[in-house]
Design a protein around this motif. Structure first.
Motif: not given
Length: 403
Positions: A8-10, A136, A32, A169, A39
């Motif tokens: 969880s989180g890019a 995304a 994300e 994240d 991104m």
């Protein structure tokens, strides 16, 4: 969908974890909230990241360093020395690179360039290995954990399963909260404004941490502008929250003059060359780093005060420690979400981060206090420390990331 690992989180930590694990037979999902276009082309956010030598090695191994150099050859600036100053005195405690075995303590690079390099590296791994799936424009809303899997429901209503869920994240991680892990938070009551400047006098690639009366100034040395040859630096001004908005409202010329004044003209005339960005200063340390079928990395694992510049370095340490445990378990045919590798990761990362997190909080509290006894104490501490070479060598090792 069902993944071995769902991240969880890019941000940089999440992407670096995916990059470290790709190509080893694991299926990896990344969720994300941002759209994919954001991104792929991350915007400048003002932040310059100080990389220790081990962090630089990690970025080289993951292929990010080479991508940053290819995109902007002047982006990676050596950090040769560090100076700590107090109040109006010209005296500075200097931590020189000569106290280490390298020609620099570390490196400085813009955060958005790290993000872009991480994105490009993951895109390459997706094409080569086909083991990463990006989701995304969505985020984790709910988490339900069973003995075998973590089931994740996204804000869109879509559901996914994974043997292990990883939060990457932010320090205020909603995924960590969804799992039921709280965190100790310390609000320093201040915010920082970050921006880039050119200046008349050279910085000699020395970073400054200047604890003035009523303010803290940090100077992060950048390479000279390749087009004009002008000296460049990133400036971090820390003030009580209520003093930030009036500064942000100044026009470019007035803001440049104000920063020149606050630096007492020590770098000559300074000129703003970037947008300005403000961030609140809040330190965060979770009560736990792992739970059944869950772990957190990056700022979700440790949210540092920036005074020691270890935030992203700790993020990379978490990536290295967790990926090492997961790859070892996978290679041995064991469950990557089992309690044992997660417990080892938590133990390793806490030992590496908790002492400096607490020490940083104490230093930040002492060096932002404006009572006369605090001013005298910190000046005395700096003057004594300047004469104690073993202490300075230990600080240099800490800044460089070497034991």
């Amino acid at each position: 969908m069902h993944f071995d690992l769902l991240i969880s989180g890019a941000g940089p930590a999440g992407l670096c974890l995916a990059q470290a694990l790709s190509g080893h037979g694991l299926s990896i999902g990344i969720v994300e909230q941002q759209p994919q276009a954001a991104m792929a082309e991350p915007a400048f956010d003002g932040r310059e990241i100080a990389l220790t030598q081990p962090s630089a090695e990690t970025l080289r191994r993951l292929g990010l360093w080479q991508r940053i150099e290819g995109h902007q050859p002047a982006a990676l600036a050596p950090l040769r020395d560090a100076k700590v100053m107090n109040g109006p005195s010209p005296f500075a405690m200097t931590i020189g690179h000569g106290l280490t075995a390298r020609s620099e303590l570390g490196w400085l690079v813009s955060n958005h360039l790290i993000r872009r390099a991480a994105w490009d590296a993951v895109q390459d791994s997706m094409a080569r290995h086909g083991d990463i799936t990006l989701i995304a424009g969505d985020g984790v809303a709910r988490v339900n954990v069973t003995t075998d899997t973590a089931q994740v429901t996204l804000a869109s209503g879509a559901t996914h399963q994974a043997r292990l869920l990883v939060a990457a994240d932010s320090r205020f991680s909603p995924t960590r909260r969804a799992v039921g892990i709280g965190a100790g938070m310390h609000d320093f009551g201040r915010s920082m404004v970050v921006s880039q400047f050119t200046h008349a006098l050279p910085h000699h690639h020395a970073a400054w941490e200047w604890f003035g009366h009523g303010q803290t100034l940090a100077l992060l040395p950048m390479n000279d502008d390749p087009a004009t040859g002008a000296h460049r630096a990133s400036v971090v001004l820390t003030l009580p929250h209520q003093q930030i908005e009036p500064l942000l409202a100044l026009d470019e010329a007035a803001f440049s003059a104000e920063i020149t004044r606050r630096f007492d003209g020590r770098l000559g005339a300074m000129r703003l060359t970037s947008t300005r960005h403000a961030y609140p200063l809040v330190g965060v340390y979770p009560h736990r780093l792992v739970a059944p079928r869950f772990a957190c990395v990056g700022d979700a694992a440790v949210g540092m005060h920036p005074v020691t510049a270890h935030g992203f370095n700790f993020g990379l340490l978490s990536v290295e420690a967790l990926s090492r445990e997961l790859l070892a378990a996978h290679a041995a045919g064991r469950d990557i979400g089992a309690p044992e590798p997660l417990a080892r990761y938590q133990r390793t990362h806490r030992l590496a981060t908790r002492p400096l997190y607490e020490a940083t909080r104490l230093v930040a509290t002492l060096y932002t206090a404006d009572a006369p006894p605090a001013r005298l104490l910190r000046d005395a501490v700096l003057r004594v420390a300047e004469r104690v070479t073993p202490f300075k060598r230990a600080v240099a090792a800490q800044l460089a990331g070497r034991p």
